[in-house]
Design an enzyme around this catalytic site. Structure first.
Site, PDB file in Angstrom:
ATOM      1  N   THR A 208       0.839  -1.206   0.000  1.00  0.00           N
ATOM      2  CA  THR A 208       0.000   0.000   0.000  1.00  0.00           C
ATOM      3  C   THR A 208       0.874   1.256   0.000  1.00  0.00           C
ATOM      4  OG1 THR A 208      -1.801  -1.083   1.131  1.00  0.00           O
ATOM      5  CG2 THR A 208      -1.574   1.257   1.567  1.00  0.00           C
ATOM      6  N   ARG A 236     -14.509  -6.827  -0.116  1.00  0.00           N
ATOM      7  CA  ARG A 236     -13.810  -6.589   1.156  1.00  0.00           C
ATOM      8  C   ARG A 236     -13.209  -5.162   1.153  1.00  0.00           C
ATOM      9  NH1 ARG A 236      -8.118  -5.256   2.384  1.00  0.00           N
ATOM     10  NH2 ARG A 236      -7.621  -6.116   4.401  1.00  0.00           N
ATOM     11  N   VAL A 237     -13.369  -4.480   2.262  1.00  0.00           N
ATOM     12  CA  VAL A 237     -12.768  -3.150   2.404  1.00  0.00           C
ATOM     13  C   VAL A 237     -11.738  -3.233   3.526  1.00  0.00           C
ATOM     14  CG1 VAL A 237     -13.207  -0.731   2.995  1.00  0.00           C
ATOM     15  CG2 VAL A 237     -14.845  -1.981   1.573  1.00  0.00           C
ATOM     16  N   GLY A 238     -10.565  -2.670   3.278  1.00  0.00           N
ATOM     17  CA  GLY A 238      -9.499  -2.700   4.285  1.00  0.00           C
ATOM     18  C   GLY A 238      -9.527  -1.476   5.177  1.00  0.00           C
ATOM     19  N   ASP A 239      -8.405  -1.251   5.841  1.00  0.00           N
ATOM     20  CA  ASP A 239      -8.317  -0.131   6.792  1.00  0.00           C
ATOM     21  C   ASP A 239      -8.029   1.210   6.121  1.00  0.00           C
ATOM     22  OD1 ASP A 239      -5.772  -1.312   6.087  1.00  0.00           O
ATOM     23  OD2 ASP A 239      -4.855   0.017   7.559  1.00  0.00           O
ATOM     24  N   THR A 259      -0.081   0.881   6.947  1.00  0.00           N
ATOM     25  CA  THR A 259       0.010  -0.216   5.981  1.00  0.00           C
ATOM     26  C   THR A 259       0.210  -1.532   6.721  1.00  0.00           C
ATOM     27  OG1 THR A 259       1.251  -1.194   4.166  1.00  0.00           O
ATOM     28  CG2 THR A 259       2.492   0.234   5.648  1.00  0.00           C
ATOM     29  N   GLY A 260      -0.467  -2.557   6.259  1.00  0.00           N
ATOM     30  CA  GLY A 260      -0.346  -3.855   6.915  1.00  0.00           C
ATOM     31  C   GLY A 260      -1.660  -4.611   6.794  1.00  0.00           C
ATOM     32  N   GLY A 262      -5.001  -5.223   7.102  1.00  0.00           N
ATOM     33  CA  GLY A 262      -6.062  -4.250   7.372  1.00  0.00           C
ATOM     34  C   GLY A 262      -7.058  -4.612   8.454  1.00  0.00           C
TER      35      GLY A 262
HETATM   36  N1  ASP Z   1      -3.736  -2.234   4.756  1.00  0.00           N
HETATM   37  C1  ASP Z   1      -4.053  -2.692   3.436  1.00  0.00           C
HETATM   38  C2  ASP Z   1      -5.340  -3.467   3.477  1.00  0.00           C
HETATM   39  O1  ASP Z   1      -5.531  -4.261   4.366  1.00  0.00           O
HETATM   40  C3  ASP Z   1      -2.995  -3.550   2.851  1.00  0.00           C
HETATM   41  C4  ASP Z   1      -1.628  -2.942   2.866  1.00  0.00           C
HETATM   42  O2  ASP Z   1      -1.306  -2.107   3.682  1.00  0.00           O
HETATM   43  O3  ASP Z   1      -0.834  -3.306   2.012  1.00  0.00           O
HETATM   44  O4  ASP Z   1      -6.117  -3.329   2.578  1.00  0.00           O
END
Ligand code: ASP
Length: 341
Positions: A208, A236-239, A259-260, A262
C-alpha cells in the site's frame, strides 16, 4: 490627499504582506510509505531495490516541491500518492493486487488536519488515481466515504481520470493470485492444516502507499491508497479508507497513514489511537506510534506499520514486520529512504 492615500495604500500593503509571511513557517516536511511486509534484503535484487528507491525518491521530491512552492499539505499528499499509484511497483492504482475473483478493487482516503474534513472511496475499479476520487469526496460532497459505482460516478464530477481493467492488469500480481489460490486448492484437496486466513495473506508484501505532510502554514494532512490484499474476498474493504483506522489527521496531534494487515488495523483503530494517546495522554508522536504498532497491534497479531508527522515536523515510521518501504524529506535538508529494519 491623493499622495496621502497612495502612502496609506503602500503602508497597508506592506503590512499585509508581512502578515502573510508571518503566517508561513519554513518548517515543512513530508513522509511516505510504499507498504510493509516480509521485505527481506536476501529476496531483493540490487536492480529492484534501485527501482523502489528511485520511485520513492520521485514521490518524495514531487511532494516536497509542492510544499516548497507554498502548496498545502493536502496538495502534497495527493501529488506524491499519484506518483506511487502510477507505478506498477506498489499495490495501489496501476499495481493493485487482485481479489479472489480476479478483479482490482481499490480503496483510498485523505484527511485534512486543519479542518478535520476527510474523504474516502472503497471498492473502486475504474479510477486511475483513487486518491483523487477521495479528495473529490472530501472537497465536493457532504460525505466522508463513498463506495463502488457510486464513488466512480461521483469522481466524474471532479473529472478524475478513469482506466479500464486492462490498464490495471499486471502479470506479477496475477501470478501472485494464482500462487495463493493453488495453496488454497491444496488445502481443499488434501485437507492440510493451513488455515485459510494464513493462506490468503501469505504473500506479505502488502505494498500500500501513504503520505503525511506538514505545510508552510503549519497544517498537516495524510492520505493512503491501496489495492488491498491479494485474494481478498470481492467487496472486502481494508483499513486504508477507514478514517481513524488506516488514515487520520488532526493539527492538534498528528497525521498518520498505515500499511499492513487491514483487518487488525481496523479492530485496533490504529491511526486514531496514535492521535488519542497524544491528545489525552500527552505522549510524543514517536512514543504514541511505538505503543500502538509495537505493543497493541503486535499483541493482537497485526503485522504492518505506519508513518506519521506532527505539526512541529517530527516524523515517525515504526513497523513490526520485516521491512517497510519508507522515506522522508524535511525543509532543514534531512532526507532518508529506507526499506529494511
Ligand atoms: N492495509 C491494506 C489493506 O488491508 C494492505 C496494505 O497495507 O498493504 O487493505
Amino acid at each position: 490627499m491623493k499622495k496621502f492615500l497612495v502612502l496609506f495604500g503602500f503602508i497597508s500593503a506592506s503590512l499585509f504582506s508581512q502578515q502573510k509571511t508571518n503566517t508561513t513557517n519554513k518548517n515543512f516536511a513530508l513522509v511516505i510509505h510504499g507498504g510493509a511486509g516480509t521485505i527481506l534484503k536476501e529476496n531483493m535484487s540490487p536492480e529492484l531495490e534501485k527501482q523502489y528507491t528511485d520511485k520513492l525518491n520521485d514521490a518524495l521530491k514531487a511532494g516536497y516541491d509542492t510544499l516548497s512552492k507554498g502548496g498545502t499539505s493536502v496538495d502534497a499528499v495527493v501529488t506524491a500518492i499519484k506518483i506511487l499509484e502510477d507505478s506498477p511497483l506498489f499495490n495501489a492504482g496501476k499495481g493493485s493486487v487482485f481479489t479472489a475473483d480476479g478483479k482490482n478493487e481499490m480503496d483510498a482516503a485523505i484527511m485534512d488536519g486543519k479542518t478535520l474534513k476527510a474523504g474516502a472511496v472503497a471498492g473502486v475499479k475504474t479510477i486511475k488515481n483513487p486518491i483523487t476520487a477521495a479528495r473529490c469526496v472530501m472537497d465536493k460532497s457532504q460525505h466522508v466515504m463513498m463506495v463502488g459505482s457510486g464513488a466512480e460516478k461521483f469522481a466524474k464530477t471532479c473529472k478524475c481520470d478513469t482506466a479500464d481493467a486492462a490498464y490495471f492488469f499486471e502479470q506479477k500480481r496475477w501470478d501472485q493470485l494464482q500462487k495463493i489460490k493453488k495453496t488454497e486448492k491444496t488445502e481443499l484437496d488434501h485437507g492440510s492444516s493451513i488455515k485459510a486466513s494464513d493462506v490468503e495473506f501469505n504473500d506479505k508484501k502488502f505494498g500500500t502507499v501513504g503520505v503525511a505532510a506538514l505545510d508552510q502554514y503549519g497544517n498537516i494532512a495524510a492520505g493512503t491508497s491501496t489495492g488491498g490484499m491479494t485474494n481478498k474476498k470481492y467487496g472486502r474493504v481494508g483499513d486504508a479508507p477507514i478514517i481513524g483506522a488506516g488514515t487520520y489527521a488532526n493539527n492538534k496531534t498528528c497525521a498518520i497513514s498505515c500499511t499492513g494487515h487491514g483487518e487488525f488495523f481496523i479492530r485496533a483503530t490504529v491511526a486514531h489511537d496514535v492521535s488519542a494517546l497524544m491528545e489525552y495522554k500527552g505522549l510524543s508522536l514517536e512514543k504514541a506510534a511505538d505503543e500502538v504498532v509495537n505493543k497493541k497491534l503486535k499483541e493482537m497479531g497485526g503485522e504492518g506499520g505506519l508513518i506519521g508527522i506532527d505539526a512541529k515536523g517530527n516524523i515517525t515510521m515504526p513497523f513490526n514486520s520485516a521491512g517497510m518501504y519508507r522515506g522522508y524529506m524535511k525543509s532543514d535538508g534531512k532526507k532518508e529512504i529506507l526499506i529494511y529494519k
